[in-house]
Design a protein around this motif. Structure first.
Motif, PDB file in Angstrom:
ATOM      1  N   HIS A 192       0.854  -1.179   0.000  1.00 49.35           N
ATOM      2  CA  HIS A 192       0.000   0.000   0.000  1.00 49.35           C
ATOM      3  C   HIS A 192       0.893   1.233   0.000  1.00 49.35           C
ATOM      4  O   HIS A 192       1.608   1.500   0.962  1.00 49.35           O
ATOM      5  CB  HIS A 192      -0.911   0.020   1.225  1.00 49.35           C
ATOM      6  CG  HIS A 192      -1.821   1.207   1.256  1.00 49.35           C
ATOM      7  ND1 HIS A 192      -2.056   1.932   2.394  1.00 49.35           N
ATOM      8  CD2 HIS A 192      -2.540   1.813   0.258  1.00 49.35           C
ATOM      9  CE1 HIS A 192      -2.893   2.924   2.117  1.00 49.35           C
ATOM     10  NE2 HIS A 192      -3.198   2.867   0.829  1.00 49.35           N
ATOM     11  N   VAL A 193       0.853   1.981  -1.102  1.00 48.06           N
ATOM     12  CA  VAL A 193       1.702   3.154  -1.264  1.00 48.06           C
ATOM     13  C   VAL A 193       0.809   4.392  -1.293  1.00 48.06           C
ATOM     14  O   VAL A 193       0.178   4.692  -2.305  1.00 48.06           O
ATOM     15  CB  VAL A 193       2.533   3.068  -2.563  1.00 48.06           C
ATOM     16  CG1 VAL A 193       3.502   4.244  -2.649  1.00 48.06           C
ATOM     17  CG2 VAL A 193       3.289   1.747  -2.626  1.00 48.06           C
ATOM     18  N   ARG A 194       0.732   5.084  -0.179  1.00 49.20           N
ATOM     19  CA  ARG A 194      -0.135   6.268  -0.067  1.00 49.20           C
ATOM     20  C   ARG A 194       0.675   7.515  -0.416  1.00 49.20           C
ATOM     21  O   ARG A 194       1.682   7.793   0.225  1.00 49.20           O
ATOM     22  CB  ARG A 194      -0.690   6.351   1.359  1.00 49.20           C
ATOM     23  CG  ARG A 194      -1.743   7.417   1.591  1.00 49.20           C
ATOM     24  CD  ARG A 194      -3.093   7.021   1.026  1.00 49.20           C
ATOM     25  NE  ARG A 194      -4.133   7.914   1.501  1.00 49.20           N
ATOM     26  CZ  ARG A 194      -4.912   7.655   2.550  1.00 49.20           C
ATOM     27  NH1 ARG A 194      -4.766   6.539   3.224  1.00 49.20           N
ATOM     28  NH2 ARG A 194      -5.836   8.518   2.940  1.00 49.20           N
ATOM     29  N   LEU A 195       0.238   8.257  -1.419  1.00 48.97           N
ATOM     30  CA  LEU A 195       1.001   9.422  -1.873  1.00 48.97           C
ATOM     31  C   LEU A 195       0.146  10.673  -2.030  1.00 48.97           C
ATOM     32  O   LEU A 195       0.473  11.734  -1.526  1.00 48.97           O
ATOM     33  CB  LEU A 195       1.678   9.120  -3.224  1.00 48.97           C
ATOM     34  CG  LEU A 195       2.770   8.054  -3.250  1.00 48.97           C
ATOM     35  CD1 LEU A 195       3.225   7.813  -4.678  1.00 48.97           C
ATOM     36  CD2 LEU A 195       3.950   8.461  -2.380  1.00 48.97           C
ATOM     37  N   GLY A 196      -0.958  10.542  -2.750  1.00 45.51           N
ATOM     38  CA  GLY A 196      -1.690  11.699  -3.237  1.00 45.51           C
ATOM     39  C   GLY A 196      -2.097  12.716  -2.206  1.00 45.51           C
ATOM     40  O   GLY A 196      -1.901  13.921  -2.394  1.00 45.51           O
ATOM     41  N   ASP A 197      -2.688  12.278  -1.088  1.00 51.62           N
ATOM     42  CA  ASP A 197      -3.208  13.236  -0.115  1.00 51.62           C
ATOM     43  C   ASP A 197      -2.379  13.280   1.158  1.00 51.62           C
ATOM     44  O   ASP A 197      -2.825  13.771   2.181  1.00 51.62           O
ATOM     45  CB  ASP A 197      -4.668  12.911   0.218  1.00 51.62           C
ATOM     46  CG  ASP A 197      -4.839  11.498   0.787  1.00 51.62           C
ATOM     47  OD1 ASP A 197      -3.865  10.721   0.737  1.00 51.62           O
ATOM     48  OD2 ASP A 197      -5.931  11.188   1.272  1.00 51.62           O
ATOM     49  N   PHE A 198      -1.158  12.761   1.091  1.00 53.74           N
ATOM     50  CA  PHE A 198      -0.274  12.787   2.255  1.00 53.74           C
ATOM     51  C   PHE A 198       0.767  13.885   2.104  1.00 53.74           C
ATOM     52  O   PHE A 198       1.051  14.351   1.003  1.00 53.74           O
ATOM     53  CB  PHE A 198       0.437  11.443   2.419  1.00 53.74           C
ATOM     54  CG  PHE A 198      -0.356  10.438   3.207  1.00 53.74           C
ATOM     55  CD1 PHE A 198      -1.688  10.645   3.515  1.00 53.74           C
ATOM     56  CD2 PHE A 198       0.231   9.266   3.643  1.00 53.74           C
ATOM     57  CE1 PHE A 198      -2.416   9.714   4.235  1.00 53.74           C
ATOM     58  CE2 PHE A 198      -0.477   8.330   4.366  1.00 53.74           C
ATOM     59  CZ  PHE A 198      -1.806   8.553   4.666  1.00 53.74           C
ATOM     60  N   GLY A 199       1.363  14.265   3.238  1.00 49.43           N
ATOM     61  CA  GLY A 199       2.422  15.260   3.204  1.00 49.43           C
ATOM     62  C   GLY A 199       3.645  14.747   2.463  1.00 49.43           C
ATOM     63  O   GLY A 199       3.812  13.542   2.247  1.00 49.43           O
ATOM     64  N   ALA A 200       4.501  15.662   2.045  1.00 47.17           N
ATOM     65  CA  ALA A 200       5.709  15.302   1.300  1.00 47.17           C
ATOM     66  C   ALA A 200       6.617  14.408   2.134  1.00 47.17           C
ATOM     67  O   ALA A 200       6.567  14.408   3.372  1.00 47.17           O
ATOM     68  CB  ALA A 200       6.450  16.566   0.888  1.00 47.17           C
ATOM     69  N   VAL A 201       7.465  13.639   1.449  1.00 48.62           N
ATOM     70  CA  VAL A 201       8.404  12.747   2.128  1.00 48.62           C
ATOM     71  C   VAL A 201       9.406  13.584   2.922  1.00 48.62           C
ATOM     72  O   VAL A 201      10.107  14.417   2.341  1.00 48.62           O
ATOM     73  CB  VAL A 201       9.146  11.865   1.111  1.00 48.62           C
ATOM     74  CG1 VAL A 201      10.178  10.995   1.820  1.00 48.62           C
ATOM     75  CG2 VAL A 201       8.171  11.006   0.324  1.00 48.62           C
ATOM     76  N   PRO A 202       9.473  13.399   4.248  1.00 44.95           N
ATOM     77  CA  PRO A 202      10.445  14.164   5.040  1.00 44.95           C
ATOM     78  C   PRO A 202      11.874  13.817   4.650  1.00 44.95           C
ATOM     79  O   PRO A 202      12.163  12.711   4.193  1.00 44.95           O
ATOM     80  CB  PRO A 202      10.144  13.719   6.480  1.00 44.95           C
ATOM     81  CG  PRO A 202       8.762  13.161   6.440  1.00 44.95           C
ATOM     82  CD  PRO A 202       8.615  12.544   5.083  1.00 44.95           C
TER      83      PRO A 202
END
Length: 319
Positions: free
Chosen positions: A116-126
């Protein structure tokens, strides 16, 4: 009002929240809080709620509204409702059709690793791994997923296949997808429930740091990977997701002694903390292979019609 329009999956009225709010104004309200939950032992909701209900004479009183909120009970809170949750998701409007499409894309003889790769509505990669500790809803580095995939391919070869569920675009996922020959579900419409169930049905689950992944892990009976930098590390030798909830620190936190077998080996549960190097427990690959072999259709008497005679049974029949 949710922009994902979940009501469409379950055939519920779009504005049922208005009724829910109205009845709180029309009927007596009984509030069940975390303090009540812990005061009556915590753990499973049914067990902790029963004495509260007795205390407030809820079994005999007239109509009322029970109000509770939050995730303070965790998934242990609803453990006895797991089958109900699973069946409700499966009976949702689009799930069966989409799951059939997913199954047709997967090889039943191979070990399925659901990512499960959540990207769209999450904050940028720290930029710093320390920023992940105790935080949800942050996108994980794609390199973490890719490193895990590479390590599993090295261990399992062509026995493994990958199912990738994501809200990211093909361009965003390209570092992960390139050369992996993975099955994806991005083309399936209304796949919220079916994606969750497909992940839960995988032989191994690689989670994002999200409640969606956590729910898939709850519904699954397979091992799952969790991003190690997200976890709280405790001096007694264990990890936890939150690290501060009373129900964990006082009642359910394991100790090294509780995690050890008589021979001194640390027992590994389903949840496995995996660092950026993708290091996984020894023997995981062989365990996955053995479990997949055991579940093959051609080894199932009632599905395939035959099973092998064990050597000791062969010896007895020969005598």
């Amino acid at each position: 009002m949710n922009t994902r329009r979940y009501w469409r999956h379950f055939g519920t009225p779009r504005y049922d929240f208005i009724v829910n709010r109205a009845i709180e104004k029309l009927l007596p309200v009984v509030r069940y809080t975390e303090a009540d939950f812990l005061r009556h032992g915590g753990g499973d909701f049914v067990d902790a709620f029963a004495p509260f209900a007795e205390e407030h004479n809820l079994y005999k009183r007239g109509p009322y509204v029970l109000v509770t909120d939050g995730m303070w009970g965790g998934f242990r809170h609803i453990a006895k409702a797991r089958d109900f949750v699973y069946s409700t998701l499966y009976q949702s409007r689009f799930a069966a059709k989409n799951l059939l499409a997913v199954q047709r894309r997967l090889d039943p003889a191979k070990i399925t690793v659901g990512m499960h790769v959540r990207l769209g509505d999450f904050g940028a990669v720290p930029t710093e791994l320390s920023a992940y500790q105790g935080k949800f809803n942050l996108a994980l580095p794609l390199q973490w997923y890719r490193t895990i995939a590479n390590n599993l391919v090295r261990e399992l070869g062509d026995k493994v296949q990958f199912l990738i569920v994501s809200d990211g675009t093909d361009k965003q996922l390209s570092p992960l997808l390139e050369g992996l020959n993975a099955v994806t579900t991005s083309d399936l419409p209304d796949s919220d429930c079916s994606d969750l169930l497909a992940l839960a049905n995988a032989d191994l689950l690689v989670c994002s740091v999200s409640s969606f992944s956590a729910t898939a892990g709850f519904l699954s009976k397979a091992p799952y990977f969790w991003f190690e930098p997200n976890l709280q590390k405790h001096p007694k030798g264990f990890y936890s997701i939150w690290g501060h909830e009373p129900g964990q620190t006082k009642r359910t936190s394991p100790t090294q002694q509780a995690l050890k077998e008589a021979n001194g080996k640390v027992l590994q549960g389903r949840g496995i903390a995996v660092d950026m190097l993708g290091n996984v427990p020894k023997h995981l690959a062989s365990d996955l292979i053995a479990n997949k072999e055991r579940l093959l259709q051609q080894r199932d008497l009632i599905q395939y019609g035959v099973i092998s005679i064990r050597p000791e049974q062969q010896a007895i029949s020969t005598q």
